[in-house]
Design a protein around this motif. Structure first.
Motif, mmCIF file in Angstrom:
data_model
loop_
_atom_site.group_PDB
_atom_site.id
_atom_site.type_symbol
_atom_site.label_atom_id
_atom_site.label_comp_id
_atom_site.label_asym_id
_atom_site.label_seq_id
_atom_site.Cartn_x
_atom_site.Cartn_y
_atom_site.Cartn_z
ATOM 1 N N MET A 140 0.850 -1.180 0.000
ATOM 2 C CA MET A 140 0.000 0.000 0.000
ATOM 3 C C MET A 140 0.889 1.234 0.000
ATOM 4 N N THR A 141 0.648 2.118 -0.912
ATOM 5 C CA THR A 141 1.382 3.373 -0.970
ATOM 6 C C THR A 141 0.509 4.460 -0.355
ATOM 7 N N PHE A 142 1.027 5.116 0.637
ATOM 8 C CA PHE A 142 0.279 6.153 1.336
ATOM 9 C C PHE A 142 0.803 7.500 0.902
ATOM 10 N N LYS A 143 -0.070 8.339 0.354
ATOM 11 C CA LYS A 143 0.383 9.618 -0.182
ATOM 12 C C LYS A 143 -0.262 10.810 0.525
ATOM 13 N N ALA A 144 -0.967 10.572 1.604
ATOM 14 C CA ALA A 144 -1.619 11.679 2.296
ATOM 15 C C ALA A 144 -0.577 12.556 2.982
ATOM 16 N N SER A 145 -0.774 13.835 2.854
ATOM 17 C CA SER A 145 0.087 14.802 3.527
ATOM 18 C C SER A 145 -0.691 16.095 3.646
ATOM 19 N N MET A 146 -0.188 16.989 4.434
ATOM 20 C CA MET A 146 -0.778 18.315 4.525
ATOM 21 C C MET A 146 0.183 19.262 3.857
ATOM 22 N N GLU A 147 -0.318 20.065 2.949
ATOM 23 C CA GLU A 147 0.540 20.957 2.198
ATOM 24 C C GLU A 147 0.031 22.382 2.250
ATOM 25 N N TRP A 193 8.271 27.620 -2.392
ATOM 26 C CA TRP A 193 6.850 27.957 -2.541
ATOM 27 C C TRP A 193 5.922 26.883 -2.020
ATOM 28 N N GLN A 194 6.440 25.932 -1.267
ATOM 29 C CA GLN A 194 5.614 24.841 -0.781
ATOM 30 C C GLN A 194 6.190 24.279 0.503
ATOM 31 N N ALA A 195 5.303 23.823 1.376
ATOM 32 C CA ALA A 195 5.725 23.132 2.590
ATOM 33 C C ALA A 195 4.769 21.975 2.810
ATOM 34 N N LYS A 196 5.293 20.856 3.318
ATOM 35 C CA LYS A 196 4.405 19.729 3.595
ATOM 36 C C LYS A 196 4.927 18.930 4.770
ATOM 37 N N ILE A 197 3.994 18.221 5.392
ATOM 38 C CA ILE A 197 4.308 17.341 6.506
ATOM 39 C C ILE A 197 3.567 16.041 6.250
ATOM 40 N N TYR A 198 4.265 14.928 6.444
ATOM 41 C CA TYR A 198 3.651 13.633 6.164
ATOM 42 C C TYR A 198 4.313 12.559 7.018
ATOM 43 N N PRO A 199 3.572 11.481 7.289
ATOM 44 C CA PRO A 199 4.131 10.407 8.103
ATOM 45 C C PRO A 199 5.036 9.507 7.282
ATOM 46 N N THR A 200 6.071 8.969 7.912
ATOM 47 C CA THR A 200 6.966 8.038 7.238
ATOM 48 C C THR A 200 6.854 6.624 7.793
ATOM 49 N N ALA A 201 6.059 6.437 8.823
ATOM 50 C CA ALA A 201 5.870 5.091 9.372
ATOM 51 C C ALA A 201 5.246 4.205 8.296
ATOM 52 N N LEU A 236 -4.553 13.314 9.876
ATOM 53 C CA LEU A 236 -4.087 14.441 9.070
ATOM 54 C C LEU A 236 -5.256 15.341 8.657
ATOM 55 N N ASP A 237 -6.368 14.730 8.277
ATOM 56 C CA ASP A 237 -7.553 15.512 7.908
ATOM 57 C C ASP A 237 -8.050 16.324 9.101
ATOM 58 N N TRP A 238 -8.071 15.688 10.274
ATOM 59 C CA TRP A 238 -8.559 16.363 11.474
ATOM 60 C C TRP A 238 -7.664 17.542 11.839
ATOM 61 N N VAL A 239 -6.352 17.324 11.815
ATOM 62 C CA VAL A 239 -5.413 18.397 12.164
ATOM 63 C C VAL A 239 -5.547 19.551 11.175
ATOM 64 N N GLN A 240 -5.689 19.237 9.890
ATOM 65 C CA GLN A 240 -5.827 20.288 8.884
ATOM 66 C C GLN A 240 -7.099 21.106 9.128
ATOM 67 N N ARG A 295 2.299 20.987 15.446
ATOM 68 C CA ARG A 295 1.769 21.127 16.805
ATOM 69 C C ARG A 295 0.468 20.339 16.952
ATOM 70 N N GLY A 296 -0.376 20.379 15.925
ATOM 71 C CA GLY A 296 -1.621 19.622 15.964
ATOM 72 C C GLY A 296 -1.398 18.130 16.028
ATOM 73 N N ILE A 297 -0.368 17.664 15.354
ATOM 74 C CA ILE A 297 -0.052 16.232 15.374
ATOM 75 C C ILE A 297 0.539 15.827 16.724
ATOM 76 N N VAL A 298 1.454 16.625 17.230
ATOM 77 C CA VAL A 298 2.131 16.299 18.476
ATOM 78 C C VAL A 298 1.204 16.399 19.691
ATOM 79 N N ARG A 299 0.340 17.380 19.687
ATOM 80 C CA ARG A 299 -0.580 17.564 20.823
ATOM 81 C C ARG A 299 -1.880 16.804 20.597
ATOM 82 N N SER A 300 -1.759 15.625 20.119
ATOM 83 C CA SER A 300 -2.890 14.799 19.736
ATOM 84 C C SER A 300 -3.822 14.490 20.907
#
Length: 140
Positions: free
Chosen positions: A1-8, A85-93, A112-116, A47-52
Motif C-alpha cells: 500500500m502506498t500512502f500519499k496523504a500529507s498536509m501541504e 513555494w511549498q511546505a508539507k508534513i507527512y508520516p513516514t511510518a 491528518l484531515d482532522w489536524v488540517q 503542533r496539531g499532530i504532536v498535541r494529539s
C-alpha cells in the motif's frame, strides 16, 4: 500500500502571479515573508499532530483527531519539508496508510484531515499576516 496523504501549503498560479509584482519590487522581502509563512504553517500542523487528543481506544467515542498514540512512533515519524513555494508534513511510518485510511479490520483514523481542519483558521491568519507584511513593505 502506498500512502500519499500529507498536509501541504502551496500557492496556486493566481497567487504566485499576484506575488510576482511584489517580487519585482522587493524580492528579498517577499522571499523572506513567504519562507516565514511556510515555516510557521508547518509548525501549526506539527503542533496539531504532536498535541494529539486522539489516544488509542478513544477514537471510537471521542471524535478526536491528531495521530493515534499507542507507542508514539506514528506521531514521532512525521517528516517536514519546506521549499521556496511549498511546505508539507507527512508520516513516514510504514503502517501510516493503514491507520489513516483504515482496513477491512481497522477503522480509519484520519488524523491528518482532522489536524488540517483544526488548523484552517490559524493558517488563514498567517496567510493574511503574510500579505499584510508584503503590502506594507510595498507601500513604503
Amino acid at each position: 500500500m502506498t500512502f500519499k496523504a500529507s498536509m501541504e501549503i502551496e500557492y496556486n498560479q493566481r497567487d504566485i502571479a499576484a506575488l510576482q509584482a511584489a517580487v519585482y519590487r522587493n524580492p528579498v522581502k517577499v522571499r523572506h515573508e513567504v519562507s516565514k509563512f511556510l515555516s510557521r504553517g508547518i509548525a501549526v500542523y506539527n503542533r496539531g499532530i504532536v498535541r494529539s487528543p486522539w489516544q488509542m481506544g478513544m477514537f471510537f467515542t471521542s471524535g478526536g483527531g491528531g495521530a493515534p498514540v499507542a507507542t508514539g512512533n506514528l506521531r514521532d515519524t512525521h517528516r517536514r519539508e519546506v521549499s521556496p513555494w511549498q511546505a508539507k508534513i507527512y508520516p513516514t511510518a510504514p503502517y501510516a496508510g493503514y491507520v489513516h485510511e483504515g482496513t477491512r479490520y481497522l477503522h480509519k483514523r484520519p488524523w491528518l484531515d482532522w489536524v488540517q481542519q483544526q488548523s484552517d483558521r490559524e493558517i488563514q491568519e498567517l496567510e493574511q499576516q503574510l500579505l499584510e507584511n508584503i503590502v506594507a513593505d510595498l507601500a513604503d
